[in-house]
Write an enzyme that holds these catalytic residues in place. Structure first.
Site, PDB file in Angstrom:
ATOM      1  CD1 TRP A  72      -0.514  -1.660   3.102  1.00 26.91           C
ATOM      2  CD2 TRP A  72       0.621   0.252   3.350  1.00 26.91           C
ATOM      3  NE1 TRP A  72       0.243  -1.765   4.254  1.00 26.91           N
ATOM      4  CE2 TRP A  72       0.941  -0.593   4.436  1.00 26.91           C
ATOM      5  CE3 TRP A  72       1.214   1.516   3.292  1.00 26.91           C
ATOM      6  CZ2 TRP A  72       1.823  -0.233   5.445  1.00 26.91           C
ATOM      7  CZ3 TRP A  72       2.102   1.881   4.302  1.00 26.91           C
ATOM      8  CH2 TRP A  72       2.391   1.016   5.357  1.00 26.91           C
ATOM      9  CG  ASN A  73       5.082   1.226   0.232  1.00 31.14           C
ATOM     10  OD1 ASN A  73       4.582   0.513  -0.628  1.00 31.14           O
ATOM     11  ND2 ASN A  73       6.373   1.216   0.486  1.00 31.14           N
TER      12      ASN A  73
ATOM     13  N   PRO B  60      -3.460  -5.078  -6.316  1.00 28.99           N
ATOM     14  CG  PRO B  60      -4.973  -3.311  -6.515  1.00 28.99           C
ATOM     15  CD  PRO B  60      -4.673  -4.688  -7.050  1.00 28.99           C
TER      16      PRO B  60
ATOM     17  N   GLY C 205       6.161  -6.627  -0.845  1.00 28.63           N
ATOM     18  CA  GLY C 205       5.399  -6.519   0.398  1.00 28.63           C
ATOM     19  C   GLY C 205       6.237  -6.993   1.568  1.00 28.63           C
TER      20      GLY C 205
ATOM     21  CD  GLU D  51      12.231  -7.021  -5.727  1.00 28.98           C
ATOM     22  OE1 GLU D  51      13.111  -6.459  -5.063  1.00 28.98           O
ATOM     23  OE2 GLU D  51      12.470  -7.817  -6.646  1.00 28.98           O
TER      24      GLU D  51
ATOM     25  CB  CYS E  98      10.929  -1.245   0.901  1.00 31.96           C
ATOM     26  SG  CYS E  98      11.345  -0.620  -0.726  1.00 31.96           S
TER      27      CYS E  98
ATOM     28  CD  GLU F 225       9.719  -3.040   6.803  1.00 27.59           C
ATOM     29  OE1 GLU F 225       8.842  -3.925   6.864  1.00 27.59           O
ATOM     30  OE2 GLU F 225      10.200  -2.638   5.734  1.00 27.59           O
TER      31      GLU F 225
HETATM   32  P1  NAD Z   1       1.786  -7.187   2.938  1.00 30.00           P
HETATM   33  O1  NAD Z   1       2.768  -8.278   2.796  1.00 30.00           O
HETATM   34  O2  NAD Z   1       0.886  -7.196   4.097  1.00 30.00           O
HETATM   35  O3  NAD Z   1       0.831  -7.119   1.654  1.00 30.00           O
HETATM   36  C1  NAD Z   1       1.339  -6.963   0.346  1.00 30.00           C
HETATM   37  C2  NAD Z   1       0.335  -7.535  -0.644  1.00 30.00           C
HETATM   38  O4  NAD Z   1       0.256  -8.955  -0.478  1.00 30.00           O
HETATM   39  C3  NAD Z   1      -1.071  -7.013  -0.498  1.00 30.00           C
HETATM   40  O5  NAD Z   1      -1.609  -6.789  -1.776  1.00 30.00           O
HETATM   41  C4  NAD Z   1      -1.791  -8.162   0.200  1.00 30.00           C
HETATM   42  O6  NAD Z   1      -3.175  -8.216  -0.035  1.00 30.00           O
HETATM   43  C5  NAD Z   1      -1.114  -9.347  -0.416  1.00 30.00           C
HETATM   44  N1  NAD Z   1      -1.193 -10.598   0.346  1.00 30.00           N
HETATM   45  C6  NAD Z   1      -1.356 -10.777   1.683  1.00 30.00           C
HETATM   46  N2  NAD Z   1      -1.336 -12.090   1.994  1.00 30.00           N
HETATM   47  C7  NAD Z   1      -1.150 -12.758   0.836  1.00 30.00           C
HETATM   48  C8  NAD Z   1      -1.022 -14.139   0.492  1.00 30.00           C
HETATM   49  N3  NAD Z   1      -1.067 -15.110   1.415  1.00 30.00           N
HETATM   50  N4  NAD Z   1      -0.815 -14.474  -0.802  1.00 30.00           N
HETATM   51  C9  NAD Z   1      -0.727 -13.506  -1.757  1.00 30.00           C
HETATM   52  N5  NAD Z   1      -0.858 -12.192  -1.495  1.00 30.00           N
HETATM   53  C10 NAD Z   1      -1.056 -11.816  -0.216  1.00 30.00           C
HETATM   54  O7  NAD Z   1       2.636  -5.833   2.869  1.00 30.00           O
HETATM   55  P2  NAD Z   1       2.119  -4.348   3.124  1.00 30.00           P
HETATM   56  O8  NAD Z   1       1.874  -4.187   4.578  1.00 30.00           O
HETATM   57  O9  NAD Z   1       1.036  -4.036   2.161  1.00 30.00           O
HETATM   58  O10 NAD Z   1       3.399  -3.489   2.672  1.00 30.00           O
HETATM   59  C11 NAD Z   1       4.434  -3.109   3.513  1.00 30.00           C
HETATM   60  C12 NAD Z   1       5.650  -3.999   3.310  1.00 30.00           C
HETATM   61  O11 NAD Z   1       6.073  -3.938   1.948  1.00 30.00           O
HETATM   62  C13 NAD Z   1       6.851  -3.543   4.119  1.00 30.00           C
HETATM   63  O12 NAD Z   1       7.451  -4.653   4.736  1.00 30.00           O
HETATM   64  C14 NAD Z   1       7.791  -2.948   3.075  1.00 30.00           C
HETATM   65  O13 NAD Z   1       9.139  -2.959   3.445  1.00 30.00           O
HETATM   66  C15 NAD Z   1       7.496  -3.820   1.902  1.00 30.00           C
HETATM   67  N6  NAD Z   1       7.922  -3.165   0.645  1.00 30.00           N
HETATM   68  C16 NAD Z   1       9.018  -3.667  -0.004  1.00 30.00           C
HETATM   69  C17 NAD Z   1       9.473  -3.046  -1.176  1.00 30.00           C
HETATM   70  C18 NAD Z   1      10.684  -3.571  -1.915  1.00 30.00           C
HETATM   71  O14 NAD Z   1      10.860  -3.236  -3.078  1.00 30.00           O
HETATM   72  N7  NAD Z   1      11.543  -4.367  -1.296  1.00 30.00           N
HETATM   73  C19 NAD Z   1       8.789  -1.931  -1.678  1.00 30.00           C
HETATM   74  C20 NAD Z   1       7.687  -1.461  -0.974  1.00 30.00           C
HETATM   75  C21 NAD Z   1       7.258  -2.089   0.178  1.00 30.00           C
END
Ligand code: NAD
Length: 512
Positions: A148-149, A173, A221, A243, A277, A375
């Site tokens: 979501w960020n 998304p 995520g 990622e 991230c 984090e």
């Molecule tokens: P999250 O892991 O909770 O969710 C990310 C996505 O995964 C969402 O669309 C969610 O609905 C989906 N999801 C959840 N459970 C799932 C499953 N079992 N199977 C498939 N999809 C599923 O992450 P968040 O809270 O939305 O985002 C924050 C995190 O993202 C932080 O840890 C941040 O560091 C990371 N992030 C990493 C990068 C990178 O490039 N390394 C970039 C941006 C954010």
């Protein structure tokens, strides 16, 4: 009905209501899709993909450019949605159109050349008559699952690369901020592009349903979700690129330009309310300049203007956190640090209405505290005094993560040597986070920050393809040395040839 504040992961209600995290107002809703809807979407995308692939990379790139035109024509509208669903300052939201259009232009300009066949030379005398090629065939259907960020930039960091490679893309998304991406995908159909891009909305269950129907997964995520996706991809034997989270260290050496380093720390730590991230999550400063650095950073952070401003006004610097659980996490990290003897030189608590948290600087922090180990993903800068660069490197490496890091010094050789010792996928010298926007460089996390990488020049396109080794003959005799029937004469000849070709000295060459 589910709301963005309790971020559903298993619910199957018909709609997800999206609320602005800065003031709680409802800004829209999206369907909470189940397995059947996701599977039907996947079938439609698969049906359209062969024609898309047949267009070739140049024509596909033209569609990206038309989509880019649409984004430019709808820039303000998209940015307003990003701001509202994320509760961002207008300044923070402004990065998204920039990131999105840069990515589209880069993918369109560089995809066709990257995707061309490779023509390696055959190796060794036995292969002298062979012509070799590597052909890159797209995975028919790629799943792009994003957090979501950055509601637009996150899916757009991958989608154009997969599209120009010839894949169809089933995007998913975050359930917290789906609206801007849904709008952008509408733009793809508004320009009349082939129906090879669609968006599945919903929570974790919809994401899991995407993983179950695609040929390759690109996930951005949290590390926890990345692990689950990696496990499922392993069961299905499909590739995944993950990622994940980070805990990026900033190392400030005594000879650094302190004013630049302080400005970098404030932006790198607090941009997007710290929800990046690659945000600076901890700062290690050499003792001789520690007090001055803390003083300058504190002054700058205390002067920051907080809240969600009017579109176009740039009246605030820092907006809200995206969810209640994010606010709870940030509060826990700061409260635990304060209870353990740390001090907030500015900030240190939630800011009242909505999910706003005061921009915070923490000192007297211990390396074992949650705000240094986990984090935080919030507007919190823990600053730690170190005796020297060796201690900084040791503490910087004391983490399960390995996304990126920054080193601040006027001594380029010293920066090189320190970078060698950091266990991270990227190092910025006298800057922060900026590696992410260098598309010729790979963006990859080491350790628990990821598997695989995005961008990285040609690799950024080729990861969405399966390689096909292709061998043709320059001459075609009726039979070959290796083929049947086996005979003593040919066998003996082969034995001699092995020695002739493989030996490093004449004694072995002639022994055959
Ligand atoms: P999250 O892991 O909770 O969710 C990310 C996505 O995964 C969402 O669309 C969610 O609905 C989906 N999801 C959840 N459970 C799932 C499953 N079992 N199977 C498939 N999809 C599923 O992450 P968040 O809270 O939305 O985002 C924050 C995190 O993202 C932080 O840890 C941040 O560091 C990371 N992030 C990493 C990068 C990178 O490039 N390394 C970039 C941006 C954010």
């Amino acid at each position: 009905m589910t709301t963005s504040s309790d971020t559903p992961t298993t619910g199957r209600s018909a709609e997800i209501e999206i609320r602005c995290p800065a003031d709680g107002r409802t800004v829209g809703s999206v369907p909470d899709m189940g397995e059947a809807e996701v599977a039907a979407m996947a079938s439609r995308l698969r049906a359209a993909q062969p024609e898309w692939q047949a267009l070739g990379p140049r024509k596909r790139a033209e569609w990206l450019l038309r989509w880019n035109d649409w984004v430019l024509d709808n820039k303000r509208h998209l940015q307003e949605i990003v701001q509202l669903e994320g509760g961002k300052s207008w300044g923070d939201a402004s990065i998204e159109p920039l990131a999105v259009t840069q990515t589209l232009r880069y993918a369109a300009a560089n995809g066709p050349a990257a995707l061309g066949d490779d023509h390696p030379r055959a190796v060794g005398l036995p292969n002298v008559a062979k012509k070799l090629r590597v052909r890159h065939h797209p995975y028919p259907l790629v799943g792009v699952i994003s957090p979501w960020n950055y509601p637009l930039a996150m899916p757009m960091f991958d989608t154009p690369f997969a599209l120009v490679a010839g894949c169809a893309v089933l995007s998913k998304p975050s359930e917290v901020t789906p609206l801007a991406w849904v709008e952008a995908v509408k733009g793809w159909s508004e320009i009349g592009a082939p129906p090879v891009l669609d968006v599945a909305t919903g929570g974790g269950a919809a994401g899991a349903a995407v993983v179950d129907v695609v040929d390759m997964v690109q996930f951005t995520g949290s590390t926890a979700t990345g692990r689950r996706i990696g496990a499922r991809a392993g069961e299905r034997l499909i590739p995944c690129s993950l990622e994940l989270g980070g805990k990026d260290p900033m190392i400030v050496l005594a000879d650094a330009d302190l004013e630049r380093a302080a400005n970098g720390a404030v932006w790198g730590g607090l941009f997007n309310a710290g929800q990046s991230c690659t945000a600076i999550e901890r700062v290690y400063v050499e003792a001789p300049v520690y007090d001055r650095f803390v003083e300058v950073v504190t002054e700058k952070v205390a002067a920051m203007r907080q809240g969600m401003d009017e579109p176009g006004s740039f009246r605030t610097d820092i907006g809200a956190l995206a969810t209640q659980s994010q606010l709870d996490l940030v509060s826990r990290h700061v409260d635990e640090a304060l209870a353990g003897g740390a001090r907030a030189t500015t900030g240190g608590r939630a800011a009242g209405e909505g999910f706003l948290y005061e921009p915070t600087v923490l000192v007297d922090v211990d390396q074992s505290m949650a705000c240094v180990q986990e984090e935080t993903f919030g507007p919190v800068l823990p600053i730690i005094r170190v005796a020297d660069a060796d201690e900084a490197v040791r503490l910087a490496n004391d983490t399960v993560y390995g996304l990126s890091a920054s080193i601040w010094t006027k001594d380029a050789d010293r920066a090189d040597a320190l970078a060698d010792r950091l266990r991270v996928g990227a190092v910025n010298v006298n800057n922060c986070m900026i590696n992410v926007f260098q598309f010729p460089l790979p963006h990859s996390g080491w350790q628990e920050s990821g598997v695989g990488s995005r961008f990285g020049g040609a690799k950024g396109f080729l990861k969405f393809c399966r390689d096909q080794a292709y061998v043709t003959e320059r001459v075609e005799p009726s039979s070959e040395l290796l083929w049947y029937p086996y005979t003593a004469r040919v066998g003996g000849l082969m034995g001699k040839m092995v020695n002739l070709l493989a030996a490093r000295d004449w004694r072995r060459r002639l022994r055959g």
